[in-house]
Design an enzyme around this catalytic site. Sequence first.
Site, PDB file in Angstrom:
ATOM      1  N   GLN A 186       0.841  -1.193   0.000  1.00  0.00           N
ATOM      2  CA  GLN A 186       0.000   0.000   0.000  1.00  0.00           C
ATOM      3  C   GLN A 186       0.882   1.250   0.000  1.00  0.00           C
ATOM      4  O   GLN A 186       1.902   1.234   0.704  1.00  0.00           O
ATOM      5  CB  GLN A 186      -0.907   0.027   1.239  1.00  0.00           C
ATOM      6  CG  GLN A 186      -2.069   0.979   1.074  1.00  0.00           C
ATOM      7  CD  GLN A 186      -2.991   1.025   2.301  1.00  0.00           C
ATOM      8  OE1 GLN A 186      -2.737   0.406   3.315  1.00  0.00           O
ATOM      9  NE2 GLN A 186      -4.046   1.772   2.191  1.00  0.00           N
ATOM     10  N   PRO A 242       7.407   0.247   8.771  1.00  0.00           N
ATOM     11  CA  PRO A 242       7.166   1.693   8.766  1.00  0.00           C
ATOM     12  C   PRO A 242       5.786   2.137   9.250  1.00  0.00           C
ATOM     13  O   PRO A 242       5.542   3.325   9.401  1.00  0.00           O
ATOM     14  CB  PRO A 242       7.362   2.069   7.292  1.00  0.00           C
ATOM     15  CG  PRO A 242       7.071   0.821   6.526  1.00  0.00           C
ATOM     16  CD  PRO A 242       7.474  -0.325   7.406  1.00  0.00           C
ATOM     17  N   TYR A 243       4.863   1.189   9.443  1.00  0.00           N
ATOM     18  CA  TYR A 243       3.513   1.559   9.890  1.00  0.00           C
ATOM     19  C   TYR A 243       3.200   0.901  11.237  1.00  0.00           C
ATOM     20  O   TYR A 243       3.960   0.047  11.701  1.00  0.00           O
ATOM     21  CB  TYR A 243       2.477   1.128   8.847  1.00  0.00           C
ATOM     22  CG  TYR A 243       2.633   1.894   7.564  1.00  0.00           C
ATOM     23  CD1 TYR A 243       2.156   3.199   7.464  1.00  0.00           C
ATOM     24  CD2 TYR A 243       3.304   1.352   6.480  1.00  0.00           C
ATOM     25  CE1 TYR A 243       2.328   3.929   6.296  1.00  0.00           C
ATOM     26  CE2 TYR A 243       3.488   2.081   5.315  1.00  0.00           C
ATOM     27  CZ  TYR A 243       2.997   3.374   5.233  1.00  0.00           C
ATOM     28  OH  TYR A 243       3.175   4.103   4.090  1.00  0.00           O
ATOM     29  N   GLY A 244       2.071   1.318  11.816  1.00  0.00           N
ATOM     30  CA  GLY A 244       1.602   0.665  13.036  1.00  0.00           C
ATOM     31  C   GLY A 244       1.121  -0.728  12.687  1.00  0.00           C
ATOM     32  O   GLY A 244       1.476  -1.721  13.324  1.00  0.00           O
ATOM     33  N   GLY A 245       0.306  -0.769  11.665  1.00  0.00           N
ATOM     34  CA  GLY A 245      -0.200  -2.057  11.211  1.00  0.00           C
ATOM     35  C   GLY A 245      -0.602  -1.955   9.763  1.00  0.00           C
ATOM     36  O   GLY A 245      -0.844  -0.852   9.251  1.00  0.00           O
ATOM     37  N   MET A 246      -0.634  -3.092   9.095  1.00  0.00           N
ATOM     38  CA  MET A 246      -1.090  -3.141   7.707  1.00  0.00           C
ATOM     39  C   MET A 246      -2.009  -4.345   7.582  1.00  0.00           C
ATOM     40  O   MET A 246      -1.630  -5.474   7.920  1.00  0.00           O
ATOM     41  CB  MET A 246       0.112  -3.248   6.757  1.00  0.00           C
ATOM     42  CG  MET A 246      -0.278  -3.400   5.300  1.00  0.00           C
ATOM     43  SD  MET A 246      -1.136  -1.927   4.667  1.00  0.00           S
ATOM     44  CE  MET A 246      -2.266  -2.680   3.518  1.00  0.00           C
ATOM     45  N   GLU A 247      -3.196  -4.070   7.068  1.00  0.00           N
ATOM     46  CA  GLU A 247      -4.284  -5.045   7.098  1.00  0.00           C
ATOM     47  C   GLU A 247      -4.187  -6.125   6.035  1.00  0.00           C
ATOM     48  O   GLU A 247      -5.201  -6.486   5.424  1.00  0.00           O
ATOM     49  CB  GLU A 247      -5.618  -4.293   6.972  1.00  0.00           C
ATOM     50  CG  GLU A 247      -5.841  -3.559   5.628  1.00  0.00           C
ATOM     51  CD  GLU A 247      -5.303  -2.145   5.558  1.00  0.00           C
ATOM     52  OE1 GLU A 247      -4.352  -1.825   6.306  1.00  0.00           O
ATOM     53  OE2 GLU A 247      -5.820  -1.355   4.758  1.00  0.00           O
ATOM     54  N   HIS A 305      -8.100  -2.087  14.867  1.00  0.00           N
ATOM     55  CA  HIS A 305      -8.163  -1.314  13.622  1.00  0.00           C
ATOM     56  C   HIS A 305      -7.927  -2.212  12.404  1.00  0.00           C
ATOM     57  O   HIS A 305      -8.743  -2.245  11.477  1.00  0.00           O
ATOM     58  CB  HIS A 305      -7.119  -0.191  13.691  1.00  0.00           C
ATOM     59  CG  HIS A 305      -7.057   0.655  12.461  1.00  0.00           C
ATOM     60  ND1 HIS A 305      -7.734   1.845  12.340  1.00  0.00           N
ATOM     61  CD2 HIS A 305      -6.408   0.485  11.289  1.00  0.00           C
ATOM     62  CE1 HIS A 305      -7.502   2.364  11.143  1.00  0.00           C
ATOM     63  NE2 HIS A 305      -6.690   1.553  10.484  1.00  0.00           N
ATOM     64  N   GLU A 306      -6.830  -2.948  12.432  1.00  0.00           N
ATOM     65  CA  GLU A 306      -6.501  -3.772  11.252  1.00  0.00           C
ATOM     66  C   GLU A 306      -7.551  -4.865  11.040  1.00  0.00           C
ATOM     67  O   GLU A 306      -7.904  -5.183   9.905  1.00  0.00           O
ATOM     68  CB  GLU A 306      -5.098  -4.377  11.381  1.00  0.00           C
ATOM     69  CG  GLU A 306      -3.978  -3.375  11.629  1.00  0.00           C
ATOM     70  CD  GLU A 306      -3.980  -2.156  10.727  1.00  0.00           C
ATOM     71  OE1 GLU A 306      -4.513  -2.233   9.602  1.00  0.00           O
ATOM     72  OE2 GLU A 306      -3.469  -1.105  11.166  1.00  0.00           O
ATOM     73  N   HIS A 352     -10.472  -3.600   9.152  1.00  0.00           N
ATOM     74  CA  HIS A 352     -10.248  -3.514   7.706  1.00  0.00           C
ATOM     75  C   HIS A 352     -10.683  -4.791   6.980  1.00  0.00           C
ATOM     76  O   HIS A 352     -10.866  -4.759   5.750  1.00  0.00           O
ATOM     77  CB  HIS A 352      -8.775  -3.272   7.401  1.00  0.00           C
ATOM     78  CG  HIS A 352      -8.355  -1.836   7.413  1.00  0.00           C
ATOM     79  ND1 HIS A 352      -8.972  -0.875   6.645  1.00  0.00           N
ATOM     80  CD2 HIS A 352      -7.363  -1.196   8.079  1.00  0.00           C
ATOM     81  CE1 HIS A 352      -8.363   0.292   6.845  1.00  0.00           C
ATOM     82  NE2 HIS A 352      -7.380   0.123   7.714  1.00  0.00           N
ATOM     83  N   GLU A 386     -10.388   4.135   5.512  1.00  0.00           N
ATOM     84  CA  GLU A 386      -9.844   4.477   6.837  1.00  0.00           C
ATOM     85  C   GLU A 386     -10.866   5.123   7.768  1.00  0.00           C
ATOM     86  O   GLU A 386     -10.831   4.886   8.973  1.00  0.00           O
ATOM     87  CB  GLU A 386      -8.607   5.371   6.688  1.00  0.00           C
ATOM     88  CG  GLU A 386      -7.431   4.684   5.998  1.00  0.00           C
ATOM     89  CD  GLU A 386      -6.903   3.440   6.715  1.00  0.00           C
ATOM     90  OE1 GLU A 386      -7.254   3.215   7.894  1.00  0.00           O
ATOM     91  OE2 GLU A 386      -6.143   2.681   6.072  1.00  0.00           O
ATOM     92  N   ASP A 432       1.715   8.510  -1.289  1.00  0.00           N
ATOM     93  CA  ASP A 432       2.478   8.617  -0.032  1.00  0.00           C
ATOM     94  C   ASP A 432       2.611  10.073   0.420  1.00  0.00           C
ATOM     95  O   ASP A 432       2.721  10.352   1.611  1.00  0.00           O
ATOM     96  CB  ASP A 432       3.886   8.017  -0.192  1.00  0.00           C
ATOM     97  CG  ASP A 432       3.859   6.490  -0.175  1.00  0.00           C
ATOM     98  OD1 ASP A 432       2.849   5.912   0.282  1.00  0.00           O
ATOM     99  OD2 ASP A 432       4.856   5.875  -0.624  1.00  0.00           O
ATOM    100  N   TYR A 488      -8.489   9.488   7.729  1.00  0.00           N
ATOM    101  CA  TYR A 488      -8.840   8.709   8.917  1.00  0.00           C
ATOM    102  C   TYR A 488      -9.865   9.453   9.759  1.00  0.00           C
ATOM    103  O   TYR A 488     -10.945   8.939  10.048  1.00  0.00           O
ATOM    104  CB  TYR A 488      -7.597   8.463   9.790  1.00  0.00           C
ATOM    105  CG  TYR A 488      -6.612   7.481   9.230  1.00  0.00           C
ATOM    106  CD1 TYR A 488      -5.782   7.832   8.166  1.00  0.00           C
ATOM    107  CD2 TYR A 488      -6.479   6.207   9.763  1.00  0.00           C
ATOM    108  CE1 TYR A 488      -4.860   6.939   7.650  1.00  0.00           C
ATOM    109  CE2 TYR A 488      -5.558   5.301   9.252  1.00  0.00           C
ATOM    110  CZ  TYR A 488      -4.751   5.672   8.204  1.00  0.00           C
ATOM    111  OH  TYR A 488      -3.854   4.783   7.691  1.00  0.00           O
TER     112      TYR A 488
END
Length: 628
Positions: free
Chosen positions: A142, A282-287, A311-312, A315, A334, A391, A399
């Site tokens: 993403q 690089p992210y908190g989470g990726m779904e 959160h994830e 998604h 988001e 990006d 969000y």
Amino acid sequence: MGKRDASTAANYNVWRNDHTTASLKIDFDAQVLRGHLVQDFSRQPNTDGEDASEIILDTSFVDVKAVSVDGKAVPFEVKPRTGPLGEPLHIKLPAAAASAAVGTSVRVRIDVSTTAACTALQWLTPAQTSNKTAPFMFSQAQAIHARSLFPCQDTPDVKSTYSFRIASPHPVVASGLTVTDATAQQVAEDDDILESVGTKDTLYVFEQKVPIPSYLFALASGDIATASIGDRSIVATSPDQLKACQWELEQDMPKYLDVIEKLVFPYAWGEYNVLVLPPSFPYGGMENPIFTFATPTIISGDRQNVDVIAHELSHSWSGNLVTSGSWEHYWLNEGWTMYLERRIIAAIHGDAYFDFSAVIGWKALEDAIEGFGATHDYTKLLIKHDGIDPDDAFSTVPYEKGFHMVYYLERLVGRANFDKFIPYYFKKWSGKSLDSYEFRDTFLEFFDKPEFADLKDVVAGIDWEGRFHTPGLPPKPKFDTTLIDVCYKLAEQWKSKDFVPSPKDVEGWVANQKIVFLGEIQGFADPITVEQSEKMGAAYGLVDTQNVEVKSAYYVVALRAQDKSTYQGTADLLGTVGRMKFVRPLYRALNKVDRPLALATFEKNRDFYHPICKAMVEKDLGPDANRK
Ligand code: BES
Ligand code: ZN
């Protein structure tokens, strides 16, 4: 269906990808993925006058070695790079395919390798991993980085089922369900992916039978062990981190699933697992479907940062089943996900936590809008993406402004009515992509039912165009501030320079309360003094905490106070965490007070950071930061 995504060069309105088989070898020595993709495309209706003689795919920094269509080699050309979209691949179709009837399918095979410039992969040497035994690699596609893995219709407007055949010397996880041994064996014999690879490799086979957009394609491989965190869930991570990860997640994971299945409808994907990555994620989470990828900063030892998983998980409905058709409508992913996440948290911890989280979000939204300027296009709910790198447009706006769109509609019709709309909406668009106007129409269609006759006027009064296109803050609702007032009150006391703090001030506080408090201090027109910063850090345990959310928020406060005692700590933290949410604000703050240290810290750690993070920090730090 026309082409509505500005972030792709693909002619997906003419030819559309329905199934993809990715046969890839993970080559840790060369740090590339190589192999072949077999993609099925079907000829789309209503495209009279469109050129169907070629299939155009997105690519970015990949090495295309050969292309064949239905078994025969065909001419192809990778066009020069012109902007953020990359280098489109034009595949010339044989005459018969070019004039084929609507519904006809062609099978395209592309032999390809990634390159060192790939923006979707990070490769870690054994020395860069926590237990130092094996190398590690992971992908992050993403928003538009899938095209840096292999040529594809890299748009959320196209969904494909996937077969994965991945050869690696180390365990692999992917965004598909693991296929049983017997079938995997058969696949290995049929596919030539293993022919050219070493005997140390094992073939890992996965299937994703729910159609997904390219940005949800994901892989990771390395020394990965797994443990159970619920009846449908495992956590996967480095063996030395496994117990800590299991403890952090096992309590809440089953509850989250339980709550959201009642709110929307049963989970559609089979398993919901979590991969906890190395700190440079690089992210908190990726779904990513089947396996959410998560930062290790959620493993804080206090179960206080696992809302990222709520959160994830959300998604799995908003984003993965029902997908925004382009990055312009990203709020549908988001904003809805923030709403569902907050509903989960409220169901488990109490309604006050819905508002608590929403107030934190509101503050983040205010900060983002202030940063862009209140009339900036990026502060609109719908963000035009023509000529833009997603990006760069990415921020908290989709969000939180998106959350406020959903929450506004909820309050307008009442929660009980809105709760009937939720499953209706997700069912109607399941497996599809949509835009904001289709969302609007779905909402209007649902509330047009006779049972909602008394809502007719309020629903007719919704200013959709205003909500979609007005820049700046949306109208602010009234929040329940029970959990927050104490944070504001304490922050207020710090306005007096001789306030004497005590650990008692924050006794019993959850981490998010400290974050709200620190957010208030960050916003003071008149920064706190060096002495105040030192006292605050000591009295409230802000430097020694394992909770990176809290620690980084404190460092931003301390840097603003020019508290030199925290500069080195900040630099150290920047060498151990690569999550952009922390890294970017810390570099910006450090850069303001000690630019040489900021530049030296970046120079020292540039190979630790993920390519996306590296590129973003380079932009943030400006000239001198991009010497390599
Ligand atoms: N899908 C995003 C992460 C993302 C966004 C990756 C844009 C690449 C481009 C994910 O769902 C997300 O929003 N993660 C948040 C956590 C969340 C609790 C708000 C994050 O990474 O901080
Ligand atoms: Zn998200």
